[in-house]
Enzyme design. Structure first.
Site, PDB file in Angstrom:
ATOM      1  N   GLY A  45       0.767  -1.245   0.000  1.00 43.24           N
ATOM      2  CA  GLY A  45       0.000   0.000   0.000  1.00 43.24           C
ATOM      3  C   GLY A  45       0.796   1.293   0.000  1.00 43.24           C
ATOM      4  N   ASP A 101       0.649   3.478   4.520  1.00 38.15           N
ATOM      5  CA  ASP A 101      -0.441   4.136   3.805  1.00 38.15           C
ATOM      6  C   ASP A 101      -1.568   4.571   4.742  1.00 38.15           C
ATOM      7  OD1 ASP A 101      -1.172   1.512   4.352  1.00 38.15           O
ATOM      8  OD2 ASP A 101      -1.945   1.084   2.348  1.00 38.15           O
ATOM      9  N   ASP A 104      -5.661   1.844  10.593  1.00 36.65           N
ATOM     10  CA  ASP A 104      -7.079   1.549  10.806  1.00 36.65           C
ATOM     11  C   ASP A 104      -7.230   1.111  12.268  1.00 36.65           C
ATOM     12  OD1 ASP A 104      -9.676   0.649  10.523  1.00 36.65           O
ATOM     13  OD2 ASP A 104      -9.276  -0.833   9.013  1.00 36.65           O
ATOM     14  N   LYS A 132      -7.772   6.405  10.394  1.00 32.39           N
ATOM     15  CA  LYS A 132      -9.209   6.330  10.712  1.00 32.39           C
ATOM     16  C   LYS A 132      -9.330   6.206  12.227  1.00 32.39           C
ATOM     17  CE  LYS A 132      -9.981   3.065   7.032  1.00 32.39           C
ATOM     18  NZ  LYS A 132     -10.737   1.894   6.587  1.00 32.39           N
ATOM     19  N   ASP A 160      -5.651  -0.376  -1.867  1.00 32.12           N
ATOM     20  CA  ASP A 160      -6.415  -1.284  -2.734  1.00 32.12           C
ATOM     21  C   ASP A 160      -7.639  -1.837  -2.030  1.00 32.12           C
ATOM     22  OD1 ASP A 160      -4.959  -2.958  -0.869  1.00 32.12           O
ATOM     23  OD2 ASP A 160      -5.533  -4.639  -2.142  1.00 32.12           O
ATOM     24  N   ARG A 166      -5.680   0.246  -6.996  1.00 32.12           N
ATOM     25  CA  ARG A 166      -4.461   0.733  -6.358  1.00 32.12           C
ATOM     26  C   ARG A 166      -3.837   1.925  -7.095  1.00 32.12           C
ATOM     27  NH1 ARG A 166      -1.789  -2.093  -2.492  1.00 32.12           N
ATOM     28  NH2 ARG A 166      -2.257  -4.243  -3.016  1.00 32.12           N
TER      29      ARG A 166
END
Ligand code: IMP
Length: 183
Positions: A45, A101, A104, A132, A160, A166
């Protein structure tokens, strides 16, 4: 603009991403002035983010990559992080910046901080394009952050869904039906 199938809306345009990377690179270049840095990109990523970030840095730096897996082909995390490919570089006594990237739940970054921290680098920081915060399950320090975003699955600019989307030049929200269909 006609968006590709499955894309709901654009979250960050190419111009916004560029300005954010300039800001991050300027901050890192100032903080590490006079020192050499090792950028550790987390595959797959972060490869586009790392390529753009590294070319904006004004300090000497080298790059290396590692690869981890926790998601398989779905949009939900198992919480179990595995290392698939390790660094080629010995990081002891080096100034290391993990380039990721997106954060989460935080499991991946927290795992990498423990793994690399145990190798005794001179310093260890994290530069993350997207976070996030509403999804966080473990607290993990992010030293350089691009954007905070709400709880959506986002794609493009290296990110992705099941290896698709991507190479979109912007960051976009995926329509939930795309990932809910496969669960
Ligand atoms: P965490 O361990 O839950 O923090 O997840 C980190 C990894 O999950 C990232 O490196 C990404 O590979 C992947 N990921 C989490 N959210 C997204 C998303 O919205 N789009 C694409 N990949 C994501």
């Amino acid at each position: 603009m006609q968006l590709p199938d499955g894309i709901d809306q654009i979250l960050s345009s190419q111009e916004e991403i560029k300005a954010t990377i300039q800001r991050l690179a300027a901050q890192i270049s100032a903080d590490y002035e006079g020192q050499e840095v090792l950028l550790v990109g987390v595959l797959k990523g972060a490869f586009i983010f790392l390529a753009d970030l590294s070319r904006q840095l004004t300090i000497p730096h080298v790059v290396d990559f590692l690869s981890v897996s926790s998601y398989g082909a779905t949009a939900t995390t198992s919480g179990e992080v595995r290392i698939i490919m390790d660094l080629r570089t010995f990081i002891r006594d080096k100034h290391v910046i993990i380039v990721e990237d997106i954060v989460d739940t935080g499991y991946t970054l927290s795992y990498l901080q423990q793994l690399l921290g145990a190798r005794k680098p001179a310093s260890l920081r994290a530069c993350v394009l997207l976070s996030k915060p509403d999804r966080r399950r473990v607290d993990t320090p992010i030293d350089y952050l691009g954007f905070e975003i709400p709880d959506h699955w986002v794609v493009g600019y290296g990110l992705d869904y099941s290896d698709m989307y991507r190479t979109l030049p912007y960051i976009a929200v995926l329509k939930p039906e795309v990932y809910l269909e496969s669960q």
